[in-house]
Write an enzyme that holds these catalytic residues in place. Structure first.
Site, mmCIF file in Angstrom:
data_model
loop_
_atom_site.group_PDB
_atom_site.id
_atom_site.type_symbol
_atom_site.label_atom_id
_atom_site.label_comp_id
_atom_site.label_asym_id
_atom_site.label_seq_id
_atom_site.Cartn_x
_atom_site.Cartn_y
_atom_site.Cartn_z
ATOM 1 N N LYS A 81 0.841 -1.194 0.000
ATOM 2 C CA LYS A 81 0.000 0.000 0.000
ATOM 3 C C LYS A 81 0.879 1.249 0.000
ATOM 4 O O LYS A 81 0.623 2.205 -0.735
ATOM 5 C CB LYS A 81 -0.948 -0.014 1.214
ATOM 6 C CG LYS A 81 -2.095 -1.007 1.039
ATOM 7 C CD LYS A 81 -2.859 -1.296 2.320
ATOM 8 C CE LYS A 81 -3.898 -2.405 2.037
ATOM 9 N NZ LYS A 81 -4.603 -2.869 3.228
ATOM 10 N N GLN A 125 -5.127 -1.777 9.276
ATOM 11 C CA GLN A 125 -5.090 -3.128 8.711
ATOM 12 C C GLN A 125 -5.740 -4.119 9.678
ATOM 13 O O GLN A 125 -5.432 -4.135 10.871
ATOM 14 C CB GLN A 125 -3.631 -3.511 8.424
ATOM 15 C CG GLN A 125 -3.458 -4.808 7.672
ATOM 16 C CD GLN A 125 -3.968 -4.768 6.243
ATOM 17 O OE1 GLN A 125 -3.929 -3.747 5.576
ATOM 18 N NE2 GLN A 125 -4.485 -5.888 5.781
ATOM 19 N N ASP A 177 -11.515 2.563 3.637
ATOM 20 C CA ASP A 177 -11.929 1.157 3.572
ATOM 21 C C ASP A 177 -13.450 1.044 3.400
ATOM 22 O O ASP A 177 -13.954 -0.025 3.052
ATOM 23 C CB ASP A 177 -11.583 0.448 4.889
ATOM 24 C CG ASP A 177 -10.268 -0.320 4.835
ATOM 25 O OD1 ASP A 177 -9.943 -0.854 3.761
ATOM 26 O OD2 ASP A 177 -9.602 -0.390 5.880
HETATM 27 N N1 GUN Z 1 -7.524 -7.070 5.864
HETATM 28 C C1 GUN Z 1 -7.898 -7.819 4.795
HETATM 29 N N2 GUN Z 1 -8.510 -7.047 3.863
HETATM 30 C C2 GUN Z 1 -8.514 -5.797 4.355
HETATM 31 C C3 GUN Z 1 -9.013 -4.558 3.851
HETATM 32 O O1 GUN Z 1 -9.567 -4.447 2.767
HETATM 33 N N3 GUN Z 1 -8.822 -3.487 4.669
HETATM 34 C C4 GUN Z 1 -8.215 -3.577 5.869
HETATM 35 N N4 GUN Z 1 -8.108 -2.473 6.592
HETATM 36 N N5 GUN Z 1 -7.754 -4.701 6.366
HETATM 37 C C5 GUN Z 1 -7.907 -5.813 5.604
#
Ligand code: GUN
Length: 284
Positions: free
Chosen positions: A54, A98, A121
């Site tokens: 990211k 995350q 998100d």
């Molecule tokens: N863990 C797995 N997929 C995601 C996601 O799309 N966003 C976040 N914040 N954590 C994740």
């Protein structure tokens, strides 16, 4: 092999090129650089890889980015006070924590404490409600990536029988809503569904997101169906595989996403798109 391979890497690259140009224009016009803060708590190795990717994607597109790597034993209050600070930081337009989080931290509390305008998100109840009503700023990254892939390959869900296998808040539930918004007839299946195959065998489009290696078998798929595989599972030999049994299914499906290189690359791309949207909204 008869199925067309839906190339998420290729689509992702072309969307990122477009976002990069849009970002340049936005920066010139407003003097604002889109900023993303990513928070990782603990030592989950897969999460660490996602967070690194990211950060790298932000640099490539021309965003400002901050990464917070906090130890496994971080207290909930510390995370909440970091989020309060980021909520008030004008350099930061998007905040992502995350998941999964260590057990002492309540993910619902964390999600609620991110300002909805910065919730790239789209996990905050306000954003989830907006998606339910079709009046949203952001879409959750994985289901949005799936919709972008379908669109890129000219696969229109309207009037089709779509079966979503999995009902998580991150993928299955929002995926069902997005397909419904595109006028599909949607069935959501899950671990308590009786005779799963009777549903999947009727489907024109199957989205599988259960987190079980090669769970969807070829005899559960109608010839000519489109199979979208959201799973990323690590096998004992270290290789990655999806939730769909790729080789045999690709003999009968009309199109399928590979793992890796299908839905995965799209997820981060959609996060970049949401961050740019958040920055644009912040100057409106
Ligand atoms: N863990 C797995 N997929 C995601 C996601 O799309 N966003 C976040 N914040 N954590 C994740």
């Amino acid at each position: 092999m008869s199925a067309k391979i839906i190339d998420g890497k290729k689509v992702s690259l072309s969307v990122r090129e477009r976002l990069k140009k849009e970002t340049e224009t936005f920066k010139k016009e407003t003097g604002v650089t889109p900023g993303l803060a990513v928070v990782l708590v603990g030592n989950d190795p897969a999460s660490a890889v996602y967070v690194r990717n990211k950060h790298r994607a932000c640099e490539e597109i021309g965003f400002y980015s901050e990464v917070y790597e906090l130890p496994e034993d971080t207290k909930e209050d510390e995370v909440l006070s970091l989020l309060a600070r980021l909520n008030g930081d004008p350099k930061i337009h998007g905040i992502l924590v995350q998941l999964p989080l260590p057990k002492q931290i309540d993910p619902d509390k964390v999600i609620l404490s991110i300002k909805p305008e910065k919730d790239v998100d789209a996990f905050h109840p306000e954003n989830v409600g907006r998606i339910m009503l079709g009046n949203y700023h952001f879409l959750p990254c994985t289901p949005a990536g799936v919709m972008t892939l379908l669109d890129a390959y000219g696969i229109d869900p309207a009037g089709k029988d779509c079966v979503v296998v999995g009902r998580s808040n991150i993928v299955g539930k929002p995926q069902a809503l997005l397909l419904l918004e595109k006028n599909a007839t949607v069935t959501v299946c899950h671990s308590r569904t009786a005779d799963l195959a009777s549903h999947t065998k009727r489907a024109d489009i199957i989205v599988v997101a259960v987190g079980k290696p090669r769970f969807l078998k070829a005899d559960m798929v109608k010839p000519g169906a489109v199979v979208i595989d959201v799973g990323i599972n690590r096998l004992p030999d270290g290789k990655l595989c999806g939730d769909a049994d790729f080789e045999p299914i690709s003999e009968i499906a009309s199109a399928i996403t590979p793992v890796p290189g299908g839905v995965g690359p799209m997820t981060i791309t959609m996060l970049m798109k949401n961050t740019l949207t958040a920055a644009k909204e912040s100057v409106r």
